[in-house]
Design a protein around this motif. Structure first.
Motif, PDB file in Angstrom:
ATOM      1  N   ASP A 200      23.650  -2.536 -62.184  1.00 18.82           N
ATOM      2  CA  ASP A 200      24.769  -1.849 -62.838  1.00 18.82           C
ATOM      3  C   ASP A 200      24.479  -0.360 -63.030  1.00 18.82           C
ATOM      4  N   LEU A 201      23.204  -0.017 -63.198  1.00 21.94           N
ATOM      5  CA  LEU A 201      22.832   1.396 -63.290  1.00 21.94           C
ATOM      6  C   LEU A 201      23.162   2.096 -61.971  1.00 21.94           C
ATOM      7  N   LEU A 202      22.803   1.476 -60.868  1.00 24.60           N
ATOM      8  CA  LEU A 202      23.086   2.041 -59.554  1.00 24.60           C
ATOM      9  C   LEU A 202      24.585   2.079 -59.267  1.00 24.60           C
ATOM     10  N   GLY A 203      25.303   1.093 -59.822  1.00 31.73           N
ATOM     11  CA  GLY A 203      26.747   1.019 -59.612  1.00 31.73           C
ATOM     12  C   GLY A 203      27.545   1.946 -60.500  1.00 31.73           C
ATOM     13  N   GLY A 204      26.866   2.602 -61.449  1.00 34.73           N
ATOM     14  CA  GLY A 204      27.551   3.544 -62.322  1.00 34.73           C
ATOM     15  C   GLY A 204      28.185   2.936 -63.549  1.00 34.73           C
ATOM     16  N   GLN A 205      27.956   1.622 -63.788  1.00 33.53           N
ATOM     17  CA  GLN A 205      28.519   0.984 -64.979  1.00 33.53           C
ATOM     18  C   GLN A 205      27.835   1.444 -66.261  1.00 33.53           C
ATOM     19  N   VAL A 206      26.567   1.821 -66.148  1.00 30.46           N
ATOM     20  CA  VAL A 206      25.814   2.379 -67.278  1.00 30.46           C
ATOM     21  C   VAL A 206      25.090   3.640 -66.776  1.00 30.46           C
TER      22      VAL A 206
END
Length: 330
Positions: A200-206
């Protein structure tokens, strides 16, 4: 010789034989150990730092002890299921636990639920395997290149949350300490392990997370993530150019991670010493050091008493912090 004296002599001989048998029992047990396969329980999913380390140690112990040493993943409830399983196993050295220092935190987080295990009193310390630093990691989209710039983004409202591998993890503790040190308040987004948090960090969610280096290293190298600081008393040998939080002006936010081999309470001292000796020698092997380097894990070693003191000290420290910050289970 009277009947009484004869009987006394016979009883004396019997007592001596029984005493000798009792005294030699632990030694005989140690000499015959192991006589069957040994299981190392990992309370977390396969593929993580703890699991990788368990398989490295297990493979080496197999060749040294002459018996299969298998790794069994018993996951769930923030690692408490696997830990409780080992704490209730027979204390004969055939069921062991390889665990991170999360085991010193989760009992406080889950206090009163009936699922927690006190590692200081319900497990036997065998040997500390290694230590790891925790890092402040952010996406490049935050625009921060150091912690002060990150704090500025937080105060501007551009960064408002962080990912962690779960409530009560060392990363969660670090998040609370960092908030207090920096005078900010971020929202924790707990995940079930580091892998989904990194995704999710890589996906921009966080926008950021606190993590050991292993799960994020490939993405840092690829320029997708940036490491802003290390939450240790000194810089990490794996990223020597990254300043500590204290160096950047944020003191009192030091949290590290460690991995250890433990067993059920009451293990025979001879078996503990045998395992301790073998693992200390394994930790000096060049190929093992290389495998540990790959997940930014520094070999530790030492005697069981050193680990016992570490566990007891962390258990007391984190108990106070969990209470202070009001940390509860997910």
């Amino acid at each position: 010789m009277t009947f009484t004296s004869t009987r006394r002599k016979a009883l004396s001989v019997a007592f001596s034989v029984a005493t000798a048998a009792l005294c030699s029992a632990p030694t005989a047990q140690a000499q015959s150990y192991p006589s069957k396969p040994i299981t190392i329980v990992v309370a977390y999913p396969a593929g993580g730092d703890t699991d990788v380390l368990a398989r490295v140690i297990g493979d080496k112990l197999t060749s040294r002890l002459g018996q299969p040493v298998v790794v069994e993943n018993r996951t769930g409830a923030a690692g408490t299921i696997g830990t409780a399983y080992v704490s209730k196993a027979r204390a004969d050295g055939y069921t062991l636990l390889l665990a991170p220092n999360t085991i010193a935190i989760t009992p406080h987080v889950l206090k009163g639920t009936g699922t927690s295990t006190d590692p200081a009193s319900e497990l036997t310390a065998i040997v500390q395997l290694g230590s790891q630093s925790l890092f402040v990691v952010a996406t490049t989209s935050t625009g921060a290149s150091n912690v002060k710039e990150l704090v500025a983004k937080i105060r501007e409202g551009k960064v408002g949350s962080y990912a962690s591998p779960g409530a009560g993890s060392p990363m969660h503790i670090l998040g609370e300490l960092f908030d207090r040190s920096a005078g900010v308040k971020l929202t924790q987004i707990p995940y079930r392990g580091s892998a989904p948090a990194v995704a999710d960090l890589l996906g921009g969610q966080v926008p950021m997370m606190y993590s050991t280096l292993g799960p994020v290293a490939p993405y840092v190298k690829a320029g997708k993530l940036v490491v802003l600081g290390v939450a240790d008393a000194k810089r990490s040998p794996f990223l020597p150019d990254v300043q500590t939080l204290a160096e950047q002006g944020y003191k009192g936010a030091e949290v590290g991670a460690w991995q250890a081999l433990m067993g059920p309470k009451g293990m025979p001292a001879e078996v503990v010493q045998l395992l301790n000796r073998h693992v200390n020698e394994i930790l000096k092997m060049p190929d093992v050091i290389a495998r540990m380097d790959a997940v930014a894990l520094s070999p530790a070693g030492g005697d069981p008493a050193q680990l016992a003191r570490l566990v007891a000290g962390d258990y007391a420290r984190y108990g106070k912090l969990v209470t202070e910050f009001g940390i509860k289970a997910d």
